[in-house]
Design a protein around this motif. Structure first.
Motif, mmCIF file in Angstrom:
data_model
loop_
_atom_site.group_PDB
_atom_site.id
_atom_site.type_symbol
_atom_site.label_atom_id
_atom_site.label_comp_id
_atom_site.label_asym_id
_atom_site.label_seq_id
_atom_site.Cartn_x
_atom_site.Cartn_y
_atom_site.Cartn_z
ATOM 1 N N ALA A 32 64.542 58.913 69.938
ATOM 2 C CA ALA A 32 64.167 60.000 70.836
ATOM 3 C C ALA A 32 62.810 59.725 71.483
ATOM 4 O O ALA A 32 62.607 60.011 72.676
ATOM 5 C CB ALA A 32 64.126 61.324 70.070
ATOM 6 N N VAL A 33 61.893 59.150 70.708
ATOM 7 C CA VAL A 33 60.582 58.809 71.255
ATOM 8 C C VAL A 33 60.712 57.709 72.300
ATOM 9 O O VAL A 33 60.057 57.740 73.345
ATOM 10 C CB VAL A 33 59.623 58.382 70.125
ATOM 11 C CG1 VAL A 33 58.289 57.925 70.701
ATOM 12 C CG2 VAL A 33 59.404 59.536 69.163
ATOM 13 N N VAL A 34 61.565 56.715 72.029
ATOM 14 C CA VAL A 34 61.780 55.627 72.987
ATOM 15 C C VAL A 34 62.332 56.178 74.297
ATOM 16 O O VAL A 34 61.877 55.800 75.388
ATOM 17 C CB VAL A 34 62.741 54.572 72.403
ATOM 18 C CG1 VAL A 34 63.144 53.564 73.479
ATOM 19 C CG2 VAL A 34 62.093 53.852 71.229
ATOM 20 N N ILE A 35 63.316 57.080 74.204
ATOM 21 C CA ILE A 35 63.904 57.679 75.406
ATOM 22 C C ILE A 35 62.853 58.429 76.210
ATOM 23 O O ILE A 35 62.709 58.250 77.429
ATOM 24 C CB ILE A 35 65.054 58.633 75.022
ATOM 25 C CG1 ILE A 35 66.209 57.863 74.392
ATOM 26 C CG2 ILE A 35 65.548 59.392 76.250
ATOM 27 C CD1 ILE A 35 67.282 58.757 73.797
ATOM 28 N N LYS A 36 62.101 59.277 75.532
ATOM 29 C CA LYS A 36 61.103 60.094 76.215
ATOM 30 C C LYS A 36 60.025 59.231 76.851
ATOM 31 O O LYS A 36 59.633 59.459 78.010
ATOM 32 C CB LYS A 36 60.468 61.070 75.218
ATOM 33 C CG LYS A 36 59.490 62.052 75.858
ATOM 34 C CD LYS A 36 58.998 63.059 74.836
ATOM 35 C CE LYS A 36 58.036 64.056 75.490
ATOM 36 N NZ LYS A 36 57.539 65.065 74.508
ATOM 37 N N ALA A 37 59.554 58.229 76.123
ATOM 38 C CA ALA A 37 58.508 57.360 76.655
ATOM 39 C C ALA A 37 59.011 56.556 77.847
ATOM 40 O O ALA A 37 58.316 56.421 78.866
ATOM 41 C CB ALA A 37 58.003 56.425 75.556
ATOM 42 N N THR A 38 60.224 56.025 77.733
ATOM 43 C CA THR A 38 60.782 55.226 78.824
ATOM 44 C C THR A 38 60.937 56.039 80.093
ATOM 45 O O THR A 38 60.487 55.632 81.179
ATOM 46 C CB THR A 38 62.162 54.651 78.417
ATOM 47 O OG1 THR A 38 61.997 53.804 77.265
ATOM 48 C CG2 THR A 38 62.764 53.839 79.551
ATOM 49 N N LYS A 39 61.550 57.215 79.983
ATOM 50 C CA LYS A 39 61.752 58.065 81.160
ATOM 51 C C LYS A 39 60.423 58.517 81.750
ATOM 52 O O LYS A 39 60.232 58.501 82.975
ATOM 53 C CB LYS A 39 62.590 59.287 80.777
ATOM 54 C CG LYS A 39 64.047 58.968 80.477
ATOM 55 C CD LYS A 39 64.810 60.251 80.157
ATOM 56 C CE LYS A 39 66.303 59.978 79.967
ATOM 57 N NZ LYS A 39 67.050 61.230 79.658
ATOM 58 N N SER A 40 59.500 58.926 80.895
ATOM 59 C CA SER A 40 58.223 59.450 81.365
ATOM 60 C C SER A 40 57.397 58.385 82.082
ATOM 61 O O SER A 40 56.879 58.606 83.174
ATOM 62 C CB SER A 40 57.428 60.009 80.175
ATOM 63 O OG SER A 40 56.163 60.474 80.593
ATOM 64 N N ILE A 41 57.286 57.210 81.459
ATOM 65 C CA ILE A 41 56.465 56.150 82.037
ATOM 66 C C ILE A 41 57.051 55.639 83.353
ATOM 67 O O ILE A 41 56.338 55.494 84.351
ATOM 68 C CB ILE A 41 56.306 54.991 81.037
ATOM 69 C CG1 ILE A 41 55.452 55.441 79.849
ATOM 70 C CG2 ILE A 41 55.690 53.770 81.695
ATOM 71 C CD1 ILE A 41 55.365 54.421 78.731
ATOM 72 N N LEU A 42 58.356 55.373 83.361
ATOM 73 C CA LEU A 42 58.968 54.832 84.569
ATOM 74 C C LEU A 42 58.956 55.846 85.712
ATOM 75 O O LEU A 42 58.821 55.469 86.881
ATOM 76 C CB LEU A 42 60.399 54.379 84.279
ATOM 77 C CG LEU A 42 60.535 53.176 83.335
ATOM 78 C CD1 LEU A 42 62.007 52.836 83.121
ATOM 79 C CD2 LEU A 42 59.782 51.970 83.881
#
Length: 317
Positions: A32-42
């Motif tokens: 869940a952290v990976v998903i959130k970080a990926t979407k947010s950063i990109l």
């Protein structure tokens, strides 16, 4: 403005002891952290001013994490300049814990992920896979066809339901790692940019299930195997064919040396003519070193020699 972005589920995996969570809960949390970080950063990157030199995502093959990450990265590839993109796909169970059923389940999940995120895979430069069994015998070939930008491809404990001859052709691939995988034969048919190959563990075979085709730039080669008394010794000059590597690593994971000393002459000697670095790991204690002298005599340009000796306690077979 960061040029390199690395998001790794293992780096943010909470402690099982401290949290009291189950393995499934911990994996879901880190994904869940990976998903959130990926979407947010990109989503916040400026596609004009901020080129992404490297985007690397490591995540578990569970729930909707692969699809979420894949769609986010695929969309970013359309609007951003991403020079290098990496997917490192993990499974919850480790290699020694996986049953055939687990591998089939993981294989189905990956195929679904792959088919629904073709845009992301088409732009990948690095792909690392583990613990997958594919029901479709030609799926590995589909990976090579779709992922045209790959520079690195790694398989750990992967196979197909029906053992196949895998013909590897790829215009960009420079590094290939096949470790503890079960294929009837791996044919390196056409790899004009391949410089580094790791091929390890072919315990079920008398001869290495690997053949060299067009690999003109191959320089670094790592071979390791478990050999029992019933297995034939390998003639490297014949096995390596037209290759001429600079850095050779040989691993011996049992009490038998699987390399056969040879009397080289003419064209056979060409295989070792440019060898500069030789690494020998797991040599059985007290073994006759005739085959070691073979290397010293066969490689006139040798500059570095590394050797480790171990005492094997495995039973003879």
């Amino acid at each position: 403005m960061l040029p390199q972005l690395r998001i790794n589920a293992q780096d943010i995996l909470p402690s099982k002891i401290k949290t009291g969570m189950s393995d499934d809960e911990l994996v879901r949390m880190s994904n869940a952290v990976v998903i959130k970080a990926t979407k947010s950063i990109l989503a916040r990157r400026d596609p004009v001013e901020c080129t992404i030199r490297l985007f690397s995502a490591t995540f578990y093959l569970s729930d909707d994490a692969p699809l979420s990450v894949g769609h986010a990265v695929g969309s970013a590839m359309v609007t951003h300049k991403i020079e290098k993109a990496e997917f490192r796909v993990l499974t919850q169970k480790k290699r020694l814990e996986c049953t055939i059923g687990d591998m089939l389940t993981y294989g189905k999940r990956f195929v679904l992920f792959f088919n629904k995120c073709l845009n992301a895979f088409a732009g990948l430069t690095c792909l690392c896979l583990q613990n997958l069994r594919f029901a479709e015998s030609d799926f590995v070939s589909n990976i090579l066809v779709t992922c045209k930008q790959l520079n690195y491809l790694g398989f750990l404990n992967c196979d197909t339901k029906s053992w196949i001859t895998l013909q590897v052709e790829h215009a960009q691939l420079s590094e290939l790692s096949i470790v503890n995988c079960r294929f009837d034969m791996v044919e390196l048919t056409w790899l004009p940019k391949l410089t580094c190959l790791a091929f390890e563990i072919w315990i079920a075979f008398n001869e290495p299930p690997l053949s060299f085709g067009y690999v003109p730039l191959l320089e670094v080669l790592s071979l390791s195997n478990v050999a029992y008394n019933r297995h034939k010794m390998v003639k490297l000059s014949t096995f390596l064919g037209e290759t001429s590597v600079l850095d050779l690593k040989l691993g011996f994971k049992c009490e038998k040396i699987w390399v056969q000393p040879e009397c080289l002459a003419g064209r056979q000697a060409h295989v070792f003519h440019q060898l500069r670095i030789l690494r020998l790991f797991g040599i059985p204690e007290g073994y006759d070193l005739t085959w070691t002298m073979f290397f010293l005599e066969a490689a006139p340009s040798l500059e570095e020699l590394y050797m480790t000796v171990v005492k094997w306690k495995w039973m003879r077979r």
